[in-house]
Design a protein around this motif. Structure first.
Motif, PDB file in Angstrom:
ATOM      1  N   THR A 235       0.833  -1.202   0.000  1.00 50.53           N
ATOM      2  CA  THR A 235       0.000   0.000   0.000  1.00 50.53           C
ATOM      3  C   THR A 235       0.868   1.253   0.000  1.00 50.53           C
ATOM      4  OG1 THR A 235      -1.787  -1.157   1.152  1.00 50.53           O
ATOM      5  CG2 THR A 235      -1.793   1.241   1.234  1.00 50.53           C
ATOM      6  N   LYS A 236       1.875   1.277   0.854  1.00 45.08           N
ATOM      7  CA  LYS A 236       2.765   2.436   0.911  1.00 45.08           C
ATOM      8  C   LYS A 236       3.637   2.523  -0.337  1.00 45.08           C
ATOM      9  CE  LYS A 236       2.721   2.477   5.949  1.00 45.08           C
ATOM     10  NZ  LYS A 236       3.494   2.263   7.200  1.00 45.08           N
ATOM     11  N   ALA A 237       4.106   1.372  -0.824  1.00 45.58           N
ATOM     12  CA  ALA A 237       4.919   1.367  -2.037  1.00 45.58           C
ATOM     13  C   ALA A 237       4.102   1.814  -3.241  1.00 45.58           C
ATOM     14  CB  ALA A 237       5.499  -0.019  -2.280  1.00 45.58           C
ATOM     15  N   GLY A 238       2.823   1.402  -3.295  1.00 46.72           N
ATOM     16  CA  GLY A 238       1.959   1.816  -4.393  1.00 46.72           C
ATOM     17  C   GLY A 238       1.837   3.320  -4.483  1.00 46.72           C
ATOM     18  N   ALA A 239       1.723   3.969  -3.325  1.00 49.53           N
ATOM     19  CA  ALA A 239       1.655   5.432  -3.319  1.00 49.53           C
ATOM     20  C   ALA A 239       2.961   6.035  -3.820  1.00 49.53           C
ATOM     21  CB  ALA A 239       1.334   5.930  -1.912  1.00 49.53           C
ATOM     22  N   LEU A 243       0.747   5.197  -7.967  1.00 48.60           N
ATOM     23  CA  LEU A 243      -0.478   4.456  -8.263  1.00 48.60           C
ATOM     24  C   LEU A 243      -1.654   4.901  -7.406  1.00 48.60           C
ATOM     25  CD1 LEU A 243       1.108   0.898  -8.627  1.00 48.60           C
ATOM     26  CD2 LEU A 243       0.146   2.300 -10.472  1.00 48.60           C
ATOM     27  N   GLY A 244      -1.397   5.814  -6.480  1.00 48.66           N
ATOM     28  CA  GLY A 244      -2.473   6.310  -5.629  1.00 48.66           C
ATOM     29  C   GLY A 244      -2.862   5.301  -4.563  1.00 48.66           C
ATOM     30  N   ASP A 245      -4.135   5.313  -4.211  1.00 52.11           N
ATOM     31  CA  ASP A 245      -4.649   4.390  -3.196  1.00 52.11           C
ATOM     32  C   ASP A 245      -4.849   3.026  -3.842  1.00 52.11           C
ATOM     33  OD1 ASP A 245      -5.936   2.992  -1.233  1.00 52.11           O
ATOM     34  OD2 ASP A 245      -7.605   4.390  -0.998  1.00 52.11           O
TER      35      ASP A 245
END
Length: 360
Positions: A235-239, A243-245
Motif C-alpha cells: 500500500t505504501k509502495a503503491g503510493a 499508483l495512488g490508493d
C-alpha cells in the motif's frame, strides 16, 4: 445479443491461468453494462462461483476482450480484466501475461488474423498498458495446434509452445521503469525496489520478513501476520510508485526474493495482492528479473552470481520453474530494457455460448 440467446465465449487455459475470451463486438459498449454481464457470466460475487464459469480463485476469474486493432503495429487489441471472486469487482489496472498466451490462438480461431502454414505471428496491443507483444503460434497447415512437447510448471502435461515477445512495456502502469525514480527505497523499514516492466512489482528480500524464501504456498497462506505486513508494504509502495490508493487494487504485486534452492537462478514468492501465488505471473517474473539486473537493486547481489552475459533466467516459484529472457542496459540513464520475452503454452478448453446468471 440478449442473455437468453447466450454470449459467444471461448474458455482457454493461458499459461497457469484460465479465462473467458470474448470478442469486443459481443459485449456491451457501455463499461458498466459490460462489467455487469461479465460478473454474471463468471458467477461473482460468490466464493465458489457456483453459478458461473469461474473457478473460485483469482487465477480462474479472468477475462480477455479481443478485437481488431487500429494501432499501426498491432493486429488485435487485448483488454485484460481481473474479476473478483467474493467481491463484485472488475479491474483493468494490470496486464496478464498468462491470459495473453491464449490471445494469439483465440484471434486465429476467430479469424481476426489469417493463419499461415508453419507458425503465425500475432501482434497484440495490450490495451491496459498501451504496449505491444508478439505471440508466435504454431499453425501447421494454417490451423492452430495445441499439441506439443513443452511443459510449464503448474500445468499438467505438455502443449505447443507459444513465444511471447514484449515491446514498450517499461512503465506499463506507472510511466517509468523505476517509478519512484530510485533503484532502492525503504518502506516500513524494509529495503525494496519498485520496478515496472509490464507489471508494477515491489521487490524485497525474503529474509527481511523472517522467511527463507523457500516456504510452501500453504505455509505462506497460513501466516496472517505476513499478509498484514505485505499489505502495509504494498500500500505504501503503491503510493510511492504514483499508483495512488491501491487498497482495492491487485497492483502492485509483492515478490520476495531468495537464493535459488532447486537449480534455478533465483527463488521467488509472489503475492496477489496479499495472498501467496502458487506460481508467479508472466509479467511479474519479467519485472522481477529486470529489477534484479540493476546495480543497487534488491536482489542484485543474487544476480551478480550469474555467469556474465546470462539473459535467460530460471525463476523458481512454489510449484516449479519459469523461464524468462531479459536484457537490460543498466549503464544508461535511466536504465533501458533491451529485450524481454517468455515461452508459455495455452489450450482451448471449450467454445460456444455462455448463459449469464439472471440480473438480480
Amino acid at each position: 445479443m440478449t442473455d437468453e440467446a447466450g454470449v459467444p465465449v471461448m474458455i482457454l487455459r493461458g499459461g497457469t491461468s484460465r479465462g473467458l475470451y470474448l470478442q469486443a463486438r459481443d459485449l456491451p459498449a457501455d463499461t458498466a453494462a459490460r462489467d455487469d454481464l461479465l460478473l454474471r457470466l463468471m458467477g461473482t460475487p460468490d466464493p465458489r462461483q457456483i453459478d458461473g464459469l469461474g473457478g473460485a480463485t483469482s487465477l480462474t476469474s479472468k477475462v480477455a476482450v479481443v478485437g481488431p486493432s487500429d494501432h499501426p503495429d498491432a493486429d488485435v487489441d487485448y483488454l485484460f480484466l481481473q474479476l473478483g471472486v467474493e467481491e463484485a469487482t472488475v479491474s483493468d489496472r494490470q496486464n496478464c501475461g498468462n491470459i495473453l498466451a491464449g490471445v494469439g490462438p483465440f484471434a486465429l480461431e476467430r479469424g481476426l488474423v489469417a493463419a499461415v502454414d508453419g507458425v503465425t505471428d500475432v501482434r497484440i496491443r495490450m490495451v491496459n498498458s498501451d504496449s505491444v507483444a508478439v505471440a508466435t503460434v504454431p499453425t501447421p497447415g494454417g490451423r492452430v495446434t495445441y499439441r506439443g512437447d513443452v511443459a510449464i510448471a503448474g500445468v499438467p502435461g505438455t502443449a505447443a509452445p507459444i513465444t511471447l515477445a514484449f515491446a514498450d512495456t517499461e512503465g506499463s502502469a506507472t510511466g517509468a521503469l523505476l517509478p519512484t525514480g530510485r533503484v532502492r527505497d525503504t518502506v516500513d523499514g524494509v529495503e525494496v525496489t519498485c520496478v515496472d516492466n509490464g507489471m508494477p512489482v515491489v521487490l524485497a528480500a525474503a529474509d527481511a520478513f523472517g522467511l527463507t524464501g523457500h516456504e510452501t504456498h500453504d505455509e505462506l497462506a497460513a501466516d496472517t501476520a505476513l499478509a498484514q505486513r505485505i499489505d502495509a508494504l504494498r500500500t505504501k509502495a503503491g503510493a510511492l510508485m504514483g499508483l495512488g490508493d491501491v487498497g482495492d487494487s491487485s497492483v502492485p504485486k509483492t515478490v520476495l526474493l531468495a537464493p535459488p534452492a532447486d537449480g534455478g537462478h533465483v527463488a521467488t514468492r509472489s503475492f496477489i495482492p496479499v495472498r501467496p501465488h502458487t506460481a508467479i505471473g508472466v509479467l511479474a517474473a519479467v519485472s522481477v528479473v529486470t529489477g534484479m539486473l540493476l546495480p543497487g537493486a534488491v536482489g542484485h547481489e543474487i544476480a551478480e552470481a550469474w555467469p556474465d552475459g546470462t539473459t535467460r533466467i530460471d525463476v523458481e516459484h512454489p510449484t516449479g520453474h519459469f523461464l524468462v529472457d531479459v536484457a537490460v542496459d543498466a549503464a544508461s540513464t535511466p536504465p533501458r530494457v533491451l529485450r524481454s520475452g517468455v515461452v508459455r503454452t495455452a489450450r482451448k478448453l471449450a467454445d460456444g455460448l455462455a448463459f449469464p446468471r439472471a440480473d438480480s
